[in-house]
Design an enzyme around this catalytic site. Structure first.
Site, short mmCIF file in Angstrom:
data_model
loop_
_atom_site.label_atom_id
_atom_site.label_comp_id
_atom_site.label_asym_id
_atom_site.label_seq_id
_atom_site.Cartn_x
_atom_site.Cartn_y
_atom_site.Cartn_z
N ASN A 79 10.10 70.73 57.24
CA ASN A 79 10.91 69.65 56.51
C ASN A 79 10.43 68.65 55.44
O ASN A 79 11.27 67.89 55.08
CB ASN A 79 11.99 69.05 57.43
CG ASN A 79 11.53 68.23 58.09
OD1 ASN A 79 10.16 67.90 58.15
ND2 ASN A 79 12.29 67.60 58.97
N ASP A 81 0.66 58.09 64.21
CA ASP A 81 2.12 57.92 64.93
C ASP A 81 1.84 58.08 66.44
O ASP A 81 0.75 58.55 66.84
CB ASP A 81 3.02 59.01 64.36
CG ASP A 81 2.48 60.08 64.14
OD1 ASP A 81 1.60 60.71 64.62
OD2 ASP A 81 3.09 60.99 63.51
N HIS A 108 8.34 66.21 56.39
CA HIS A 108 7.89 64.96 56.99
C HIS A 108 6.37 64.86 56.95
O HIS A 108 5.80 65.86 56.99
CB HIS A 108 8.60 64.97 58.07
CG HIS A 108 7.96 65.79 59.65
ND1 HIS A 108 8.83 66.07 60.29
CD2 HIS A 108 6.76 65.66 59.99
CE1 HIS A 108 8.13 66.75 61.29
NE2 HIS A 108 7.03 66.56 61.00
N GLU A 110 10.59 61.40 58.46
CA GLU A 110 11.76 62.36 58.40
C GLU A 110 12.83 62.21 57.10
O GLU A 110 12.76 61.29 56.58
CB GLU A 110 12.87 62.47 59.43
CG GLU A 110 12.03 62.66 61.00
CD GLU A 110 11.77 63.94 61.19
OE1 GLU A 110 11.74 64.74 60.41
OE2 GLU A 110 10.82 64.09 62.26
#
Ligand code: F6R
Length: 252
Positions: free
Chosen positions: A146, A77, A148, A153
């Site tokens: 979380n 990314d 991801h 996400e």
């Protein structure tokens, strides 16, 4: 070190006392794959988790154990918009933490272009390039608190292709510590989707610390659910997880 096997034994979980130990073990795994295949295609991650692993890989390169001259890489990314020269860009991170320290040919390294004028075309081209390479041989991942992976996400559904994402307020706040101010954090990123990640022949996931414990437990023992993006790895044939005791603390 103890081992714990996840869903259908396709996920090997290696638990270590310290971050240094897990980093060394992950680097050793990659080094062995590099020795077996000098033309290896690596999928690479940024963030704090793999820094120790990149240090250990650099040490192995300096010791003459591994050679990056024929290695190719694709990063997960990049922030958007952010130029590669910006010291918070993931291209800059990769140069600093690995590429400038080993004998990789930078022409063989690809990070999504955070300045692409046509971001949809950049995403489509990224998927074509990864597919043309036959997918990565080893994809390195960190994991968010979380769940991801990349910038995928928690969401209603998994997204297959490389795509532009709007960063959540949480992620902007979490990443603000690296920028001069919260206002300087880019509002978007380009990330590999689950198609690219899952097309990797093998996956190495590194994580440490208590803040990752819930995500690790959900990834391994919860349902496959896009609300925990990393849970999709339960469907991958070969995943190697390298974590410390704290990140493993919610496993049975
Ligand atoms: C980085 C990436 C992210 C991180 C994750 C964990 O390329 O794709 O998913 O792996 O946010 O970040 P750290 O390691 O900083 O806790």
């Amino acid at each position: 070190m103890k081992k714990y096997y996840g869903y259908k034994n396709n996920i090997e979980v290696n638990v270590f006392d310290t971050y240094e130990q897990l980093s060394e073990a992950a680097a050793s795994f990659i080094a062995e794959r590099m020795k077996a295949n000098p033309n290896i295609i690596l999928g690479l991650a940024t963030g704090s988790s793999p820094v120790g692993m990149y240090d250990a890989l650099t040490a192995k390169y300096e010791a003459g154990e591994i050679d990056f001259s024929a290695v190719r890489s694709f990063n997960l990314d990049e922030y958007y918009p952010l130029p590669p020269e910006n010291d918070q860009s993931y291209r800059y991170f990769m140069n600093e933490n690995l590429f400038d320290r080993v004998n990789i040919d930078k022409a063989n390294t690809r990070v999504p272009n955070g300045m692409a004028k046509d971001v949809e075309a950049e995403c489509a081209d990224y998927d074509v390039a990864v597919a043309a390479a036959g997918g990565t041989d080893v994809q390195v991942l960190g994991i968010g608190g979380n769940g991801h992976i990349g910038f995928n996400e928690p969401a209603e559904a998994f997204t297959a292709g490389t795509h532009k994402v709007t960063l959540t307020e949480n992620t902007i706040k979490a990443n603000a510590r690296f920028f001069a101010s919260e206002a300087d954090v880019p509002r978007y990123a380009v990330t590999m989707g689950m198609g690219c990640i899952m097309s990797a022949k093998s996956i190495v996931l590194v994580a440490n610390g208590k803040a990752k414990a819930q995500a690790i437990a959900d990834m391994l023992t919860g349902d496959v659910d896009p609300l925990c993006p990393a849970s999709i790895l339960q469907l991958h044939p070969e995943v190697h997880v390298f974590i410390d005791k704290e990140a493993a603390s919610l496993l049975g």
